[in-house]
Design a protein around this motif. Structure first.
Motif, mmCIF file in Angstrom:
data_model
loop_
_atom_site.group_PDB
_atom_site.id
_atom_site.type_symbol
_atom_site.label_atom_id
_atom_site.label_comp_id
_atom_site.label_asym_id
_atom_site.label_seq_id
_atom_site.Cartn_x
_atom_site.Cartn_y
_atom_site.Cartn_z
ATOM 1 N N GLU A 367 -5.457 -24.474 -3.111
ATOM 2 C CA GLU A 367 -6.665 -24.064 -2.394
ATOM 3 C C GLU A 367 -6.895 -24.955 -1.177
ATOM 4 O O GLU A 367 -7.161 -24.460 -0.073
ATOM 5 C CB GLU A 367 -7.870 -24.129 -3.340
ATOM 6 C CG GLU A 367 -9.123 -23.511 -2.752
ATOM 7 C CD GLU A 367 -10.261 -23.433 -3.742
ATOM 8 O OE1 GLU A 367 -11.216 -22.695 -3.484
ATOM 9 O OE2 GLU A 367 -10.202 -24.132 -4.768
ATOM 10 N N VAL A 368 -6.768 -26.268 -1.353
ATOM 11 C CA VAL A 368 -6.945 -27.202 -0.233
ATOM 12 C C VAL A 368 -5.868 -26.972 0.821
ATOM 13 O O VAL A 368 -6.128 -27.069 2.028
ATOM 14 C CB VAL A 368 -6.926 -28.669 -0.735
ATOM 15 C CG1 VAL A 368 -6.866 -29.641 0.428
ATOM 16 C CG2 VAL A 368 -8.164 -28.947 -1.575
ATOM 17 N N SER A 369 -4.658 -26.656 0.369
ATOM 18 C CA SER A 369 -3.567 -26.379 1.307
ATOM 19 C C SER A 369 -3.911 -25.190 2.199
ATOM 20 O O SER A 369 -3.708 -25.230 3.419
ATOM 21 C CB SER A 369 -2.271 -26.104 0.535
ATOM 22 O OG SER A 369 -1.220 -25.815 1.434
ATOM 23 N N GLU A 370 -4.473 -24.126 1.617
ATOM 24 C CA GLU A 370 -4.869 -22.960 2.417
ATOM 25 C C GLU A 370 -5.982 -23.334 3.396
ATOM 26 O O GLU A 370 -5.995 -22.875 4.545
ATOM 27 C CB GLU A 370 -5.347 -21.823 1.512
ATOM 28 C CG GLU A 370 -5.764 -20.579 2.303
ATOM 29 C CD GLU A 370 -6.349 -19.472 1.442
ATOM 30 O OE1 GLU A 370 -7.292 -18.805 1.906
ATOM 31 O OE2 GLU A 370 -5.860 -19.287 0.315
ATOM 32 N N ILE A 371 -6.901 -24.174 2.953
ATOM 33 C CA ILE A 371 -8.016 -24.577 3.813
ATOM 34 C C ILE A 371 -7.534 -25.407 4.996
ATOM 35 O O ILE A 371 -7.917 -25.153 6.142
ATOM 36 C CB ILE A 371 -9.069 -25.360 2.984
ATOM 37 C CG1 ILE A 371 -9.768 -24.413 2.005
ATOM 38 C CG2 ILE A 371 -10.089 -26.035 3.894
ATOM 39 C CD1 ILE A 371 -10.580 -25.115 0.939
ATOM 40 N N THR A 372 -6.672 -26.406 4.747
ATOM 41 C CA THR A 372 -6.192 -27.252 5.856
ATOM 42 C C THR A 372 -5.317 -26.449 6.818
ATOM 43 O O THR A 372 -5.402 -26.632 8.034
ATOM 44 C CB THR A 372 -5.408 -28.468 5.324
ATOM 45 O OG1 THR A 372 -4.341 -28.027 4.480
ATOM 46 C CG2 THR A 372 -6.321 -29.398 4.560
ATOM 47 N N GLN A 373 -4.509 -25.538 6.283
ATOM 48 C CA GLN A 373 -3.709 -24.685 7.164
ATOM 49 C C GLN A 373 -4.610 -23.783 7.995
ATOM 50 O O GLN A 373 -4.338 -23.543 9.178
ATOM 51 C CB GLN A 373 -2.733 -23.842 6.335
ATOM 52 C CG GLN A 373 -1.575 -24.635 5.746
ATOM 53 C CD GLN A 373 -0.732 -23.811 4.792
ATOM 54 O OE1 GLN A 373 -0.816 -22.586 4.771
ATOM 55 N NE2 GLN A 373 0.076 -24.480 3.992
ATOM 56 N N GLY A 374 -5.697 -23.300 7.372
ATOM 57 C CA GLY A 374 -6.649 -22.465 8.097
ATOM 58 C C GLY A 374 -7.353 -23.223 9.208
ATOM 59 O O GLY A 374 -7.546 -22.697 10.312
ATOM 60 N N LEU A 375 -7.723 -24.470 8.950
ATOM 61 C CA LEU A 375 -8.385 -25.289 9.975
ATOM 62 C C LEU A 375 -7.438 -25.571 11.136
ATOM 63 O O LEU A 375 -7.832 -25.536 12.312
ATOM 64 C CB LEU A 375 -8.875 -26.601 9.361
ATOM 65 C CG LEU A 375 -10.050 -26.487 8.384
ATOM 66 C CD1 LEU A 375 -10.300 -27.816 7.689
ATOM 67 C CD2 LEU A 375 -11.317 -26.021 9.104
ATOM 68 N N LYS A 376 -6.178 -25.862 10.831
ATOM 69 C CA LYS A 376 -5.189 -26.091 11.884
ATOM 70 C C LYS A 376 -4.965 -24.813 12.695
ATOM 71 O O LYS A 376 -4.833 -24.861 13.933
ATOM 72 C CB LYS A 376 -3.873 -26.583 11.267
ATOM 73 C CG LYS A 376 -2.744 -26.804 12.283
ATOM 74 C CD LYS A 376 -3.102 -27.842 13.340
ATOM 75 C CE LYS A 376 -1.985 -28.003 14.361
ATOM 76 N NZ LYS A 376 -2.346 -28.927 15.456
ATOM 77 N N ALA A 377 -4.949 -23.669 12.011
ATOM 78 C CA ALA A 377 -4.781 -22.385 12.711
ATOM 79 C C ALA A 377 -5.954 -22.121 13.653
ATOM 80 O O ALA A 377 -5.758 -21.616 14.771
ATOM 81 C CB ALA A 377 -4.654 -21.249 11.693
ATOM 82 N N ILE A 378 -7.177 -22.477 13.233
ATOM 83 C CA ILE A 378 -8.354 -22.318 14.098
ATOM 84 C C ILE A 378 -8.216 -23.195 15.344
ATOM 85 O O ILE A 378 -8.496 -22.760 16.468
ATOM 86 C CB ILE A 378 -9.644 -22.691 13.331
ATOM 87 C CG1 ILE A 378 -9.912 -21.674 12.224
ATOM 88 C CG2 ILE A 378 -10.848 -22.775 14.270
ATOM 89 C CD1 ILE A 378 -11.009 -22.096 11.257
ATOM 90 N N ALA A 379 -7.780 -24.448 15.148
ATOM 91 C CA ALA A 379 -7.612 -25.366 16.276
ATOM 92 C C ALA A 379 -6.631 -24.799 17.293
ATOM 93 O O ALA A 379 -6.863 -24.862 18.516
ATOM 94 C CB ALA A 379 -7.130 -26.729 15.772
ATOM 95 N N LYS A 380 -5.534 -24.222 16.815
ATOM 96 C CA LYS A 380 -4.510 -23.685 17.717
ATOM 97 C C LYS A 380 -4.970 -22.380 18.354
ATOM 98 O O LYS A 380 -4.791 -22.167 19.551
ATOM 99 C CB LYS A 380 -3.203 -23.469 16.956
ATOM 100 C CG LYS A 380 -2.511 -24.767 16.543
ATOM 101 C CD LYS A 380 -1.165 -24.519 15.893
ATOM 102 C CE LYS A 380 -0.141 -24.032 16.910
ATOM 103 N NZ LYS A 380 1.197 -23.905 16.309
#
Length: 497
Positions: A367-380
């Protein structure tokens, strides 16, 4: 709905029903989604990453969605009236009853709440249609024997097509030439040179931290971690306030108008209410102790400063969303909407562990992995820095040296991997205060007082990972009364205004 269904075009009849698979589609779902969009343009932000115009089966619906998308992205209204002007002479729309069909779409929309479900259904059917077409293409190609087209080549081509199909809906930039990449790098360097502080990114307002990071850079995910009471929320609000109050619009190098200093800040506060967060910021700005604000024990002078600070900051471009337990996909949709409507130069999330994954996961680590990947995707995707606060595990407390390290991050694998920068807030004073010896032990008391003088009013930001720069420690001042971090006195000559 019956009137709408009768007007909607049907798929062409197959030449041989027994040999041709039925094509999956839902005219009703397309009508419901378009109706919701024409009624409430905010729906667009929740579906934009799910669906594109080509996913619509009906060509008229496809053109309506294209026009709505173009207008909404430009922050213009998309309604039956505004879309009618662009489709008055559309032959396909005339077959459905002309511009009146647009009004019927809006009138028959059940609820904008179900828009994402309709979008998923439309996208699902579109992908299935593409899979059917791909299967037919693979079958026809395999049946044709050619010397220069062996089976292995066909398999590779099919794999590539399937992979591309599987990646639909993901924000992609695709390949760019080295010239484009070099141009972007030169522009970044030029922006750093033009700024007096030689920063490539947005200034945090903290001189030593800026010097170590080069400012807050676009598309970076920064993790700001710490144990409770270390001040990570205070540091985040200080940075948010510094960036927002420095915001200035001007002409950009490409001739367009945009942010030239500071920035518009979005702050997702999943733990504290918007009012509590605002009180912290006002405490810093008015130099009124935060505990007095909470208890309402302000002197006349302190209350006057508090009100003046509130008036001075009321137009500050700092936007707070305090919705608790947000799923990462909803956070992304709200960030996109803020970027589109108000602009967005910095996003802060307080804090990471209070976010939820878009769907249930078999473990907290996933779950945390999906969240951190999602935050990085938002930044990009939004091309902005994202600062996400994070809790640290209790193992810090069991060590003699309480300075945190990367392994102290909760679910540290994915957080450390996805982050461009990992920073820790550490205040030695907090721990030393709890080591106060007995008043009767004069020698130990003297040593403790000497140590307290050395660490009083000081904090460290420990940079444990930085993908594009050095790691190390940055010393800051900390005023607990105002929950304020600042530059140490040696910088008094160059304080940021």
């Amino acid at each position: 709905m019956n009137e709408l269904r009768a007007l909607a075009p049907r798929p062409p009849a197959a030449a041989d029903e027994s040999d041709t698979p039925s094509v999956p589609f839902s005219i009703e779902a397309e009508q419901q989604l378009l109706g919701a969009l024409l009624t409430n343009n905010d729906v667009f932000d929740s579906i934009t990453r799910l669906i594109r115009a080509e996913h619509f089966y009906d060509p008229v619906h496809r053109r309506i969605f294209e026009l709505c998308s173009e207008r909404i992205v430009r922050n213009a209204l998309a309604s039956p009236v505004t879309i009618k002007a662009f489709m008055e002479h559309d032959a396909g729309l005339k077959e459905l009853g002309g511009p009146a069909y647009l009004a019927r779409l809006a009138g028959a929309a059940v609820s904008s709440y179900a828009a994402r479900d309709y979008a998923r259904m439309i996208r699902e059917f579109a992908l299935r249609r593409e899979l059917i077409a791909l299967g037919q293409e693979i079958s026809a190609r395999a049946a044709t024997v050619a010397i220069d087209d062996d089976a292995e080549d066909q398999i590779k081509t099919a794999e590539q097509t399937l992979y591309k199909l599987g990646e639909q809906g993901v924000a992609e930039r695709g390949f760019q030439s080295f010239l484009q990449a070099v141009t972007g790098a030169v522009e970044t360097a030029n922006a750093a040179y033009q700024r007096g502080g030689k920063l490539s990114g947005i200034s945090t307002g903290l001189i030593d931290l800026d010097a170590k990071l080069g400012g807050l850079n676009k598309s970076d995910l920064l993790i700001l971690a710490g144990r409770p009471s270390m001040g990570k929320t205070s540091l985040a609000t200080n940075i948010a306030f510094n960036v927002a109050k420095a915001h200035r619009m001007g002409d950009l190098p490409d001739g367009s108008r945009g942010t030239v200093d500071g920035g518009v800040v979005g702050f997702f506060s999943l733990e504290m209410s918007a009012e509590q967060l605002a009180a912290r910021i006002l405490s810093e700005a008015a130099e009124v102790p935060s505990e007095l604000i909470r208890r309402g024990e302000l002197s006349e002078e302190e209350f006057r400063r508090f009100v003046e600070a509130a008036h001075a900051l009321q137009n500050c471009p700092l936007y707070i969303d305090d919705t608790p337990a947000l799923p990462i996909n909803q956070l992304a949709a709200r960030a996109r909407k803020l970027k589109r409507t108000m602009g967005l130069d910095l996003l802060i999330v307080d804090y990471l562990q209070l976010l939820r994954a878009a769907s249930a996961k078999d473990s907290r680590v996933n779950e945390v992995s999906e969240i951190t990947q999602g935050l990085k995707a938002i930044a990009k995707e939004l091309n902005i820095p994202v600062i996400a606060l994070s809790q640290l595990s209790r193992q810090v407390e069991s060590r003699e040296d309480k300075r945190p390290q990367l392994s102290d991050l909760r679910e540290s694998g994915s957080i450390e991997q996805d982050a461009d920068i990992v920073m820790f807030v550490f205040r030695e004073e907090y721990y030393r205060e709890r080591e106060k010896p007995s008043d009767h032990d004069l020698d130990k008391m003297a040593d403790w007082q000497k140590l307290m003088e050395q660490v009083h009013g000081k904090a460290e930001v420990i940079i444990g990972k930085q993908r594009h720069g050095p790691i190390g420690s940055v010393e800051l001042s900390f005023e607990g009364r105002f929950t304020r971090f600042g530059n140490l006195e040696r910088h008094h000559v160059q304080q940021w205004g």
